[in-house]
Write a protein that holds these residues in place. Structure first.
Motif, short mmCIF file in Angstrom:
data_model
loop_
_atom_site.label_atom_id
_atom_site.label_comp_id
_atom_site.label_asym_id
_atom_site.label_seq_id
_atom_site.Cartn_x
_atom_site.Cartn_y
_atom_site.Cartn_z
N GLY A 12 0.88 -1.26 -0.02
CA GLY A 12 -0.12 0.05 -0.17
C GLY A 12 0.98 1.38 -0.07
O GLY A 12 0.10 2.20 -0.34
N ALA A 13 2.09 1.15 0.36
CA ALA A 13 2.94 2.62 0.38
C ALA A 13 3.07 3.11 -1.03
O ALA A 13 2.69 4.25 -1.05
N LEU A 88 13.66 2.51 3.44
CA LEU A 88 12.81 2.89 4.66
C LEU A 88 13.89 3.62 5.71
O LEU A 88 15.00 3.23 5.78
N GLY A 89 13.25 4.34 6.45
CA GLY A 89 14.12 5.05 7.75
C GLY A 89 14.22 6.38 7.37
O GLY A 89 13.84 6.91 6.13
N THR A 90 15.01 7.04 8.22
CA THR A 90 15.17 8.37 8.07
C THR A 90 16.71 8.80 7.68
O THR A 90 17.02 10.04 7.40
N GLU A 91 17.65 7.70 7.77
CA GLU A 91 18.98 7.96 7.24
C GLU A 91 19.19 8.47 5.64
O GLU A 91 18.22 7.83 4.88
N MET A 128 6.54 1.09 5.91
CA MET A 128 6.51 -0.28 6.27
C MET A 128 5.52 -0.26 7.35
O MET A 128 5.93 0.40 8.69
N ASP A 129 4.51 -1.03 7.43
CA ASP A 129 3.82 -1.37 8.43
C ASP A 129 4.06 -2.92 9.01
O ASP A 129 3.24 -3.76 8.28
N LYS A 148 16.61 -3.84 11.27
CA LYS A 148 17.43 -2.72 10.93
C LYS A 148 17.04 -2.05 9.46
O LYS A 148 17.02 -0.82 9.19
N ILE A 149 17.04 -2.93 8.34
CA ILE A 149 16.61 -2.47 7.22
C ILE A 149 15.29 -2.52 6.72
O ILE A 149 14.93 -1.85 6.01
N LEU A 150 14.35 -3.18 7.78
CA LEU A 150 13.10 -2.98 7.32
C LEU A 150 12.38 -2.25 8.75
O LEU A 150 11.57 -2.61 9.34
N PRO A 151 12.70 -0.94 8.87
CA PRO A 151 11.96 -0.42 10.13
C PRO A 151 10.52 -0.12 9.87
O PRO A 151 10.07 0.09 8.72
#
Length: 180
Positions: A12-13, A88-91, A128-129, A148-151
């Motif tokens: 859905g993203a 995914l993530g803020t990095e 990612m939910d 770590k890679i799928l926060p």
């Protein structure tokens, strides 16, 4: 002019990104429709295309890749933009200092850039939910190193998505004639 914002989304993203692009195009006066590519049986009715898919392990989802390959002749003759959602993530950079969005470009973009000459390509952060993961994805998501890679979270940059959509709308707008 009618624009197809076609997408392939597993959880859905990417669908949300496609719908946002279509809405931004509509707000700019462009007739746009967002549809899963698997449901588009007659793309010839569209005058331009924005095609996107989520990327996993460096590749676009198969139904988006098949759609582009199957309709390559039509897409080559009309304005096309491609997008992907993935990191995914803020990095903003990875452990080696490389730009995350650049590193997440799906391998299909190289092939499609050569054959379609898209007017633009873009990679967006995804979402990612983990509570929605199914089957094998659910099992893999429970591995500590994978967390770590799928926060978990929504990392989509809506202002970047809106800006890209507005640039597409501007590109599709007829340029004003200058007085001679």
């Amino acid at each position: 002019m009618t624009v197809l914002v076609g997408y392939s989304s597993k959880y859905g993203a990417t669908e949300g990104i496609a719908e946002r692009i279509a809405a931004a195009l509509q707000s700019a006066g462009v007739d746009a429709e967002a549809h899963p590519v698997r449901d588009v049986h007659d793309p010839s009715r569209f005058d331009a295309f924005v095609i996107g898919a989520s990327a996993y392990m460096g590749s676009w989802r198969k139904d988006a890749t098949r759609f582009v390959q199957h309709h390559r002749d039509l897409l080559t003759a009309r304005p096309v933009w491609l997008f992907s959602s993935g990191p995914l993530g803020t990095e903003k950079t990875d452990d080696q200092g490389r730009d995350m969005l650049t590193q997440a470009v799906p391998k299909q973009f190289a092939e499609f850039t050569d054959s379609l000459s898209p007017r633009g390509t873009q990679v967006f952060y995804g979402a990612m939910d983990t509570s929605k993961l199914r089957g094998r994805d659910r099992l893999v998501g429970k591995i500590p190193a994978v967390e770590k890679i799928l926060p978990d979270g929504d990392f989509r940059d809506w202002s970047a998505i809106d800006a890209w959509a507005h640039s597409i709308a501007q590109d599709l707008s007829p340029s004003p004639r200058t007085a001679s």
